[in-house]
Design an enzyme around this catalytic site. Structure first.
Site, PDB file in Angstrom:
ATOM      1  N   LEU A   1       0.836  -1.206   0.000  1.00 36.70           N
ATOM      2  CA  LEU A   1       0.000   0.000   0.000  1.00 36.70           C
ATOM      3  C   LEU A   1       0.870   1.254   0.000  1.00 36.70           C
ATOM      4  CD1 LEU A   1      -2.665   1.475   0.034  1.00 36.70           C
ATOM      5  CD2 LEU A   1      -2.631   1.380   2.529  1.00 36.70           C
TER       6      LEU A   1
ATOM      7  N   TYR B   1      -4.425   5.730   7.072  1.00 34.39           N
ATOM      8  CA  TYR B   1      -4.097   6.780   6.099  1.00 34.39           C
ATOM      9  C   TYR B   1      -3.345   8.000   6.621  1.00 34.39           C
ATOM     10  CZ  TYR B   1      -7.031   4.084   2.984  1.00 34.39           C
ATOM     11  OH  TYR B   1      -7.539   3.069   2.207  1.00 34.39           O
TER      12      TYR B   1
ATOM     13  N   PHE C   1     -18.722   7.236  -1.190  1.00 38.36           N
ATOM     14  CA  PHE C   1     -18.125   6.537  -2.345  1.00 38.36           C
ATOM     15  C   PHE C   1     -17.140   5.511  -1.846  1.00 38.36           C
ATOM     16  CE2 PHE C   1     -15.685  10.376  -1.481  1.00 38.36           C
ATOM     17  CZ  PHE C   1     -14.385   9.939  -1.461  1.00 38.36           C
TER      18      PHE C   1
HETATM   19  C1  LIG Z   1      -5.253  -1.543   4.468  1.00 39.11           C
HETATM   20  C2  LIG Z   1      -4.356  -2.327   3.498  1.00 39.11           C
HETATM   21  C3  LIG Z   1      -4.615  -1.836   2.080  1.00 39.11           C
HETATM   22  C4  LIG Z   1      -2.888  -2.071   3.901  1.00 39.11           C
HETATM   23  O1  LIG Z   1      -2.023  -2.625   2.923  1.00 39.11           O
HETATM   24  P1  LIG Z   1      -0.528  -3.094   3.258  1.00 39.11           P
HETATM   25  O2  LIG Z   1       0.139  -3.396   1.966  1.00 39.11           O
HETATM   26  O3  LIG Z   1      -0.548  -4.130   4.306  1.00 39.11           O
HETATM   27  O4  LIG Z   1       0.099  -1.767   3.883  1.00 39.11           O
HETATM   28  P2  LIG Z   1       1.679  -1.509   4.064  1.00 39.11           P
HETATM   29  O5  LIG Z   1       2.404  -2.806   4.206  1.00 39.11           O
HETATM   30  O6  LIG Z   1       2.157  -0.593   2.990  1.00 39.11           O
HETATM   31  O7  LIG Z   1       1.626  -0.759   5.453  1.00 39.11           O
HETATM   32  C5  LIG Z   1       2.227   0.468   5.716  1.00 39.11           C
HETATM   33  C6  LIG Z   1       2.138   0.739   7.193  1.00 39.11           C
HETATM   34  O8  LIG Z   1       0.770   0.890   7.586  1.00 39.11           O
HETATM   35  C7  LIG Z   1       0.449  -0.056   8.619  1.00 39.11           C
HETATM   36  N1  LIG Z   1      -0.895  -0.532   8.333  1.00 39.11           N
HETATM   37  C8  LIG Z   1      -1.405  -0.814   7.125  1.00 39.11           C
HETATM   38  N2  LIG Z   1      -2.683  -1.228   7.231  1.00 39.11           N
HETATM   39  C9  LIG Z   1      -2.979  -1.185   8.544  1.00 39.11           C
HETATM   40  C10 LIG Z   1      -4.138  -1.501   9.283  1.00 39.11           C
HETATM   41  N3  LIG Z   1      -5.252  -1.946   8.663  1.00 39.11           N
HETATM   42  N4  LIG Z   1      -4.098  -1.343  10.613  1.00 39.11           N
HETATM   43  C11 LIG Z   1      -2.970  -0.913  11.229  1.00 39.11           C
HETATM   44  N5  LIG Z   1      -1.836  -0.597  10.562  1.00 39.11           N
HETATM   45  C12 LIG Z   1      -1.836  -0.736   9.239  1.00 39.11           C
HETATM   46  C13 LIG Z   1       1.467  -1.145   8.475  1.00 39.11           C
HETATM   47  O9  LIG Z   1       1.656  -1.849   9.673  1.00 39.11           O
HETATM   48  C14 LIG Z   1       2.688  -0.365   8.058  1.00 39.11           C
HETATM   49  O10 LIG Z   1       3.284   0.240   9.214  1.00 39.11           O
HETATM   50  P3  LIG Z   1       4.876   0.443   9.342  1.00 39.11           P
HETATM   51  O11 LIG Z   1       5.294   1.230   8.139  1.00 39.11           O
HETATM   52  O12 LIG Z   1       5.013   1.155  10.643  1.00 39.11           O
HETATM   53  O13 LIG Z   1       5.433  -0.939   9.331  1.00 39.11           O
HETATM   54  C15 LIG Z   1      -4.629  -3.858   3.586  1.00 39.11           C
HETATM   55  O14 LIG Z   1      -4.458  -4.249   4.907  1.00 39.11           O
HETATM   56  C16 LIG Z   1      -6.035  -4.244   3.138  1.00 39.11           C
HETATM   57  O15 LIG Z   1      -6.252  -4.499   1.964  1.00 39.11           O
HETATM   58  N6  LIG Z   1      -6.995  -4.299   4.081  1.00 39.11           N
HETATM   59  C17 LIG Z   1      -8.377  -4.746   3.813  1.00 39.11           C
HETATM   60  C18 LIG Z   1      -9.108  -3.808   2.872  1.00 39.11           C
HETATM   61  C19 LIG Z   1      -9.186  -2.397   3.381  1.00 39.11           C
HETATM   62  O16 LIG Z   1      -9.417  -2.127   4.562  1.00 39.11           O
HETATM   63  N7  LIG Z   1      -8.950  -1.456   2.469  1.00 39.11           N
HETATM   64  C20 LIG Z   1      -9.016  -0.037   2.756  1.00 39.11           C
HETATM   65  C21 LIG Z   1     -10.312   0.475   2.266  1.00 39.11           C
HETATM   66  S1  LIG Z   1     -10.512   2.190   2.747  1.00 39.11           S
END
Ligand SMILES: CC(C)(COP(=O)(O)OP(=O)(O)OC[C@H]1O[C@@H](n2cnc3c(N)ncnc32)[C@H](O)[C@@H]1OP(=O)(O)O)[C@@H](O)C(=O)NCCC(=O)NCCS
Length: 403
Positions: free
Chosen positions: A95, A124, A403
């Protein structure tokens, strides 16, 4: 060297991206009849994918829109959505890489701001998004409500696409106007209203006043429960979208939904925090605020353009020091005054990250509140009063578009 790469998607990849996104929300793929509405909401150049071992493992997207800022100006805005990383690839920086690419692409394309709705609040802030508007979920016990007043205009039900056309036209007139409101991209109506109407019992009521012109609408649906006294499962009228040109039209639309027979509860999600619906009721306790939570997460992509686009109240100037790790060209000192904003080479009086600036930008929260909660660094304590006064707004910002 990363184990994944980031690419802009083409139209042959949209369905895969959508299926991937839905999977991250634990939903099955969209069936064909839904996909035909979804497809229209993928805009060229605005969907991005992360790939590893030849497969898509993450995606983000945005819709083209505009955002109203305090003072009435409207800025180019991206509505960011469909963010997801496949469960076997999370917490590996996917992400973060997608965000880096998306923020850069949106700024290069001229968007001044981006907004999104967050599934979880922890995600975010690190990318520079701050909570900038709130909204409410209200529930009204219809039988207890006993409105104090009667409609003064005419509210009529308009079936099918004719109702959608009127609502769409009125919406275009009424948003973006209030700070925080946004324009809706054409596919929003198909996906959020027409598709849902095909599956659920959606109704549109349109209001007109003495002039005979339409001046407001409400989109709603009634979820049948148990009629009668045993209200374990009340029949609920859900207000989905309600916009009015003025207070008279607004009151008539609420009175209309409160007057629909065999309904025990009127519920409305995503309403403004200052909506005075309880004052319409004979018994104000019939209206409960079930929830008041974050609505818009705002990202200022081009800080100088965003600061210059809004107006400020009369007060002595303040120098803000902004930090932006993802778009470092935004970092620097800005002198904000009632006459405008200039970039300066001066020591800042308040120092804040770009997500904190976003929270203050539409006026929903003051610098003093954020300082008290240790979200910004106060170099000169007198600057807080000046910053609060400059950024103050007369009505809380609100988006009103999901949205
Ligand atoms: C949210 C999501 C997109 C994050 O993707 P990801 O590839 O795991 O994120 P990253 O690895 O780039 O994470 C970056 C940082 O954010 C943190 N982080 C990311 N998602 C997080 C979450 N849901 N809760 C807590 N921390 C989170 C990570 O721990 C990481 O922290 P660090 O840099 O201190 O190690 C993924 O968990 C997901 O698809 N979740 C389900 C769908 C969803 O909720 N989408 C968002 C819709 S608004």
């Amino acid at each position: 060297m990363t184990d994944h790469d980031i690419r802009v998607l083409d139209d042959s990849q949209y369905r895969t991206a959508h299926t991937l996104f839905r999977g991250t929300l634990h939903h099955t793929p969209a069936p064909d009849d839904q996909w035909k509405f979804v497809q229209e909401s993928y805009y060229p150049g605005r969907a991005i994918g992360a790939f590893a071992d030849g497969e898509m493992v993450g995606t983000v997207q945005s819709f083209p829109s505009q955002l109203a800022v305090p003072g009435g100006a409207v800025v180019p805005h991206a509505a960011v959505s469909r963010v997801g990383v496949r469960a076997d690839w999370t917490r590996r920086g996917v992400l973060s890489a997608l965000q880096r690419a998306q923020l850069r692409a949106l700024r290069s394309a001229g968007d001044v701001a981006a907004t999104l709705r967050a599934s979880e609040t922890a995600i975010y802030g690190r990318y520079g998004y701050g909570v900038a508007t709130r909204h409410r979920f209200v529930r009204i016990d219809r039988r207890q409500a006993a409105p104090r007043t009667r409609p003064v205009g005419r509210v009529r039900l308009v079936e099918g696409e004719a109702g959608e056309r009127i609502a769409h036209g009125l919406f275009e007139e009424l948003s973006p106007v209030r700070a925080g409101t946004i324009s809706r991209w054409p596919a929003w109506w198909g996906l959020s209203i027409r598709r849902v109407a095909a599956e659920e019992n959606i109704k549109i009521a349109v209001r007109s006043g003495a002039s005979g012109d339409d001046d407001g609408y409400v989109v709603f649906k009634v979820v049948p429960g148990e009629h009668g006294s045993g209200d374990h499962k009340p029949t609920t009228l859900m207000v989905m979208d309600l916009w009015a040109r003025d207070a008279e039209a607004w009151a008539d639309l609420w009175l209309f939904v409160l007057g629909v027979d065999l309904v025990a509860e009127v519920a409305a999600y995503g309403r403004p925090v200052d909506e005075p619906v309880q004052w319409l009721l004979g018994d104000r306790r019939a209206c409960r605020i079930a929830e008041e939570v974050d609505e818009t997460w705002l990202r200022l992509l081009d800080v100088p353009a965003a600061l210059s686009a809004r107006t400020y109240r009369h007060a002595e100037p303040v120098v803000l020091g902004v930090r932006d790790a993802y778009l470092p060209e935004n970092s620097g000192s800005y002198r904000v005054s009632a006459d405008g904003v200039t970039r300066v080479d001066e020591a800042p009086e308040l120092v804040l990250d770009v997500d904190v600036l976003a929270s203050t930008y539409l006026g929903d929260v003051s610098f003093s509140t954020l300082a008290a909660t240790r979200r910004l660094d106060v170099v000169d304590p007198t600057a807080l009063v000046r910053a609060d006064a400059l950024f103050e707004v007369s009505e809380p910002p609100w988006s009103g578009t999901y949205f």
